[in-house]
Design a protein around this motif. Structure first.
Motif, PDB file in Angstrom:
ATOM      1  N   ASN A  38       0.634  -1.679   0.440  1.00 19.03           N
ATOM      2  CA  ASN A  38      -0.211   0.039   0.025  1.00 19.03           C
ATOM      3  C   ASN A  38       1.052   1.118  -0.072  1.00 19.03           C
ATOM      4  N   ASN A  42       4.300   4.182  -3.873  1.00 15.45           N
ATOM      5  CA  ASN A  42       3.958   5.622  -4.254  1.00 15.45           C
ATOM      6  C   ASN A  42       5.171   6.451  -3.793  1.00 15.45           C
ATOM      7  N   SER A  58      -7.735   7.562  -4.400  1.00 16.46           N
ATOM      8  CA  SER A  58      -7.004   6.946  -3.972  1.00 16.46           C
ATOM      9  C   SER A  58      -5.974   7.345  -2.873  1.00 16.46           C
ATOM     10  N   CYS A  59      -5.741   8.361  -2.515  1.00 18.76           N
ATOM     11  CA  CYS A  59      -5.256   9.214  -1.276  1.00 18.76           C
ATOM     12  C   CYS A  59      -6.044   8.700  -0.519  1.00 18.76           C
ATOM     13  N   GLN A  62      -5.956   4.847  -0.251  1.00 23.58           N
ATOM     14  CA  GLN A  62      -4.714   4.602   0.642  1.00 23.58           C
ATOM     15  C   GLN A  62      -4.619   4.902   2.200  1.00 23.58           C
ATOM     16  N   PHE A 140       3.229   9.439   1.483  1.00 23.19           N
ATOM     17  CA  PHE A 140       1.863   8.734   1.434  1.00 23.19           C
ATOM     18  C   PHE A 140       1.019   9.365   1.863  1.00 23.19           C
TER      19      PHE A 140
END
Length: 282
Positions: A38, A42, A58-59, A62, A140
């Motif tokens: 995960n 990134n 997507s953020c 995550q 992230f």
């Protein structure tokens, strides 16, 4: 990734490793794989290009899966400490208490609790407005830098996360410390010095990892958007997302003699000639 996949494969393929402790270790390895897959891709893109574009969906996804995995890992560490407590402090009743179905039920409960509690935070974040800057100062989508981008009141999210951490995570940490205190007192009653030192070494390593993991979770999410700089947030996050998945296979399993025996058996089954040569030289 290789260490955690090795543990999952060995426990699944070896009958001797079908005990409650290794069942919990399998779920812990699976949880570490979720965290690594995960966060890792990134993070590597950020390191390589200094920037990484990510959509809002997507953020949010995550952040949800990271929170769910972190909460699940905390619960699994608590269950594992209880398993060790029963094995060392109450060995005569261990088999009766840890029946065949109980380890699977406890592991399933840990996963459900982690994903359900993380869903509460996800729902609250969906209600926030993001109308200002769109650059996250992190590697992230973590909670604190994401809340700083919101142009609406984030107190409800902060309060919910703080309550979750203080009531659930802090309670689990106290439970783990309590079980290990009982374990240490039981170890002191072992007559053999060698056996006592061996168990002490294993338990101290486990307790060090558990304390580090719980400590960083509490430091990061008791007050998720204030009280420390984002640089400190990044350093603490590294312990959860990089260091812990790396150290868990080494400390919990790869130093274990039963894991080493299982690896050697599989290796010699695939290399019968070497097994014969070793037997001949012996």
């Amino acid at each position: 990734m290789l260490g955690n996949l090795l543990i999952i494969g060995l426990v699944s393929a070896t009958f001797q490793l079908q005990s409650p402790m290794y069942i919990f270790l399998t779920h812990l390895s699976l949880c570490d794989i979720f965290i690594s897959t995960n966060i890792g891709p990134n993070t590597l893109r950020v390191i390589a290009s200094r920037t990484c574009y990510i959509s809002a969906l997507s953020c949010d996804t995550q952040l949800y899966f990271f929170g769910a995995s972190a909460l699940t890992e905390c619960a699994l560490l608590s269950v594992m400490s209880y398993d060790r407590y029963l094995a060392i402090c109450n060995p005569l009743h261990y088999a009766a208490i840890m029946s065949h179905t109980l380890p699977h039920s406890l592991a399933t409960t840990c996963w459900l609790a982690g994903f359900l509690l993380a869903m509460i935070t996800k729902i609250l974040i969906f209600q926030l407005d993001f109308c200002g800057p769109n650059i996250i100062d992190h590697f992230f989508c973590d909670l604190a830098p994401l809340l700083q981008l919101s142009c609406s009141d984030t107190k409800s999210v902060e309060i919910q996360v703080s309550i979750t951490v203080m009531t659930i995570i802090f309670t689990q940490l106290l439970f783990v410390l309590g079980t290990y205190i009982c374990i240490f007192f039981s170890i002191l009653q072992i007559s053999s010095t060698g056996s006592r030192q061996k168990v002490f070494s294993t338990c101290s390593s486990h307790l060090m990892v558990v304390s580090t993991y719980y400590g960083t979770i509490i430091a990061l999410y008791v007050a998720p958007s204030r009280g420390y700089s984002l640089n400190l947030n990044k350093m603490l996050s590294l312990l959860n997302t990089i260091a812990t998945p790396l150290c868990n296979p080494i400390i919990y399993s790869l130093r274990n003699n039963e894991i080493k025996i299982a690896i050697s058996k599989i290796y010699f089954q695939k290399n019968p000639l070497k097994d014969q040569r070793q037997s001949g030289t012996g």
